[in-house]
Design a protein around this motif. Structure first.
Motif, PDB file in Angstrom:
ATOM      1  N   CYS A   1     -15.225   4.451  -0.749  1.00  0.00           N
ATOM      2  CA  CYS A   1     -14.363   4.470   0.345  1.00  0.00           C
ATOM      3  C   CYS A   1     -13.048   3.518   0.070  1.00  0.00           C
ATOM      4  O   CYS A   1     -12.448   3.084   1.201  1.00  0.00           O
ATOM      5  CB  CYS A   1     -14.930   3.801   1.560  1.00  0.00           C
ATOM      6  SG  CYS A   1     -16.845   3.476   1.414  1.00  0.00           S
ATOM      7  N   ARG A   2     -12.553   3.562  -1.003  1.00  0.00           N
ATOM      8  CA  ARG A   2     -11.659   2.693  -1.438  1.00  0.00           C
ATOM      9  C   ARG A   2     -10.162   3.168  -1.151  1.00  0.00           C
ATOM     10  O   ARG A   2     -10.287   4.555  -0.395  1.00  0.00           O
ATOM     11  CB  ARG A   2     -11.382   2.554  -2.899  1.00  0.00           C
ATOM     12  CG  ARG A   2     -12.642   1.954  -3.643  1.00  0.00           C
ATOM     13  CD  ARG A   2     -12.763   0.665  -3.554  1.00  0.00           C
ATOM     14  NE  ARG A   2     -14.018   0.068  -3.909  1.00  0.00           N
ATOM     15  CZ  ARG A   2     -14.243  -0.868  -5.082  1.00  0.00           C
ATOM     16  NH1 ARG A   2     -13.123  -1.182  -5.676  1.00  0.00           N
ATOM     17  NH2 ARG A   2     -15.148  -1.085  -5.110  1.00  0.00           N
ATOM     18  N   PRO A   3      -9.381   2.440  -0.952  1.00  0.00           N
ATOM     19  CA  PRO A   3      -7.888   2.807  -0.334  1.00  0.00           C
ATOM     20  C   PRO A   3      -7.342   4.014  -0.782  1.00  0.00           C
ATOM     21  O   PRO A   3      -6.574   4.915   0.017  1.00  0.00           O
ATOM     22  CB  PRO A   3      -6.969   1.582  -0.385  1.00  0.00           C
ATOM     23  CG  PRO A   3      -7.596   0.937  -1.628  1.00  0.00           C
ATOM     24  CD  PRO A   3      -8.947   1.148  -1.688  1.00  0.00           C
TER      25      PRO A   3
ATOM     26  N   ARG B   1       0.948  -1.089   0.074  1.00  0.00           N
ATOM     27  CA  ARG B   1      -0.022   0.026  -0.039  1.00  0.00           C
ATOM     28  C   ARG B   1       0.928   1.395  -0.120  1.00  0.00           C
ATOM     29  O   ARG B   1       0.512   2.068  -0.878  1.00  0.00           O
ATOM     30  CB  ARG B   1      -0.879  -0.231   1.231  1.00  0.00           C
ATOM     31  CG  ARG B   1      -1.889   1.060   1.117  1.00  0.00           C
ATOM     32  CD  ARG B   1      -2.719   1.170   2.610  1.00  0.00           C
ATOM     33  NE  ARG B   1      -3.933   2.149   2.347  1.00  0.00           N
ATOM     34  CZ  ARG B   1      -4.990   1.756   2.608  1.00  0.00           C
ATOM     35  NH1 ARG B   1      -5.388   0.608   3.028  1.00  0.00           N
ATOM     36  NH2 ARG B   1      -5.983   2.534   2.467  1.00  0.00           N
TER      37      ARG B   1
ATOM     38  N   THR C   1     -10.556   2.383 -10.220  1.00  0.00           N
ATOM     39  CA  THR C   1     -11.653   2.203  -9.177  1.00  0.00           C
ATOM     40  C   THR C   1     -11.288   2.182  -7.706  1.00  0.00           C
ATOM     41  O   THR C   1     -11.997   2.778  -6.945  1.00  0.00           O
ATOM     42  CB  THR C   1     -12.461   1.047  -9.133  1.00  0.00           C
ATOM     43  OG1 THR C   1     -11.695  -0.074  -8.836  1.00  0.00           O
ATOM     44  CG2 THR C   1     -13.250   0.809 -10.512  1.00  0.00           C
ATOM     45  N   ALA C   2      -9.917   2.033  -7.321  1.00  0.00           N
ATOM     46  CA  ALA C   2      -9.360   2.302  -6.053  1.00  0.00           C
ATOM     47  C   ALA C   2      -9.452   3.747  -5.647  1.00  0.00           C
ATOM     48  O   ALA C   2      -9.063   4.138  -4.554  1.00  0.00           O
ATOM     49  CB  ALA C   2      -8.027   1.619  -5.975  1.00  0.00           C
TER      50      ALA C   2
ATOM     51  N   TYR D   1     -12.007   5.961  -5.761  1.00  0.00           N
ATOM     52  CA  TYR D   1     -13.262   6.328  -5.743  1.00  0.00           C
ATOM     53  C   TYR D   1     -14.211   5.626  -4.450  1.00  0.00           C
ATOM     54  O   TYR D   1     -13.634   4.726  -3.793  1.00  0.00           O
ATOM     55  CB  TYR D   1     -14.339   6.203  -6.591  1.00  0.00           C
ATOM     56  CG  TYR D   1     -13.834   6.638  -8.052  1.00  0.00           C
ATOM     57  CD1 TYR D   1     -14.104   8.095  -8.223  1.00  0.00           C
ATOM     58  CD2 TYR D   1     -12.918   6.168  -8.852  1.00  0.00           C
ATOM     59  CE1 TYR D   1     -13.799   9.017  -9.516  1.00  0.00           C
ATOM     60  CE2 TYR D   1     -12.560   6.991 -10.092  1.00  0.00           C
ATOM     61  CZ  TYR D   1     -12.709   8.381 -10.306  1.00  0.00           C
ATOM     62  OH  TYR D   1     -12.409   9.055 -11.196  1.00  0.00           O
TER      63      TYR D   1
ATOM     64  N   ALA E   1      -8.910   6.886  -2.101  1.00  0.00           N
ATOM     65  CA  ALA E   1      -9.986   8.125  -2.418  1.00  0.00           C
ATOM     66  C   ALA E   1      -9.383   9.375  -1.939  1.00  0.00           C
ATOM     67  O   ALA E   1      -9.371  10.336  -2.669  1.00  0.00           O
ATOM     68  CB  ALA E   1     -11.171   7.674  -1.746  1.00  0.00           C
TER      69      ALA E   1
END
Length: 153
Positions: free
Chosen positions: A52-54, A8, A47-48, A50, A56
């Motif tokens: 509550c993705r990691p 991450r 999509t990560a 948007y 955002a």
């Protein structure tokens, strides 16, 4: 699939590096200064960014930095800068065209008025010539007499 904290952090570093490049104006061919290009450049799924993705919070940061640059008059995306410049140029050209059309209308009106006056003056000259030609009589005024005042004896 879950990612580790190290993965991450590595992804966030790649995203921030790509974000910096995009905001400096280093836009890849076919890309824009937007989230889609940011995701592609950082090799992270779009999509990560948007919901509550990691990532955002990084999308929000990117959008704020982009708005701040635009507010300062800088546009990192050369295509967007070109579009803005061309829109400004089009507005100026439309104003010039309107001004030119207005000037042309004024000059056309002036020409029409001048031609009408010339035609009226020509008609008057023709009428005066005809009237002078019809009158064959010319009256001569008597010559001025000069008298001398003599002395009386």
């Amino acid at each position: 699939m879950r990612i580790t904290a190290a993965q991450r952090t590595e992804n966030e570093n790649r995203i921030r590096a790509a974000m910096d490049r995009l905001l400096r104006g280093e836009i890849p061919l076919g890309g824009k200064c937007d989230i889609k290009t940011l995701a592609h450049e950082s090799a992270v799924d779009r999509t990560a960014f948007y919901g509550c993705r990691p990532y955002a919070h990084l999308r929000v940061e990117f959008e704020h930095r982009l708005q701040a640059l635009q507010g300062a008059g800088e546009i990192p995306d050369p295509r967007e800068a070109q579009i803005t410049r061309l829109k400004t140029e089009i507005t100026k050209l439309k104003e010039r065209l309107t001004q030119s059309e207005q000037t042309i209308d004024e000059l056309t009106d002036f020409r029409t008025l001048a031609l009408a006056r010339l035609a009226a003056q020509h008609e008057e000259i023709v009428w005066l010539r005809e009237s002078a030609a019809r009158t064959n009589r010319v009256t001569l005024l008597p010559a001025e007499r000069t008298t001398t005042v003599g002395s009386c004896s």
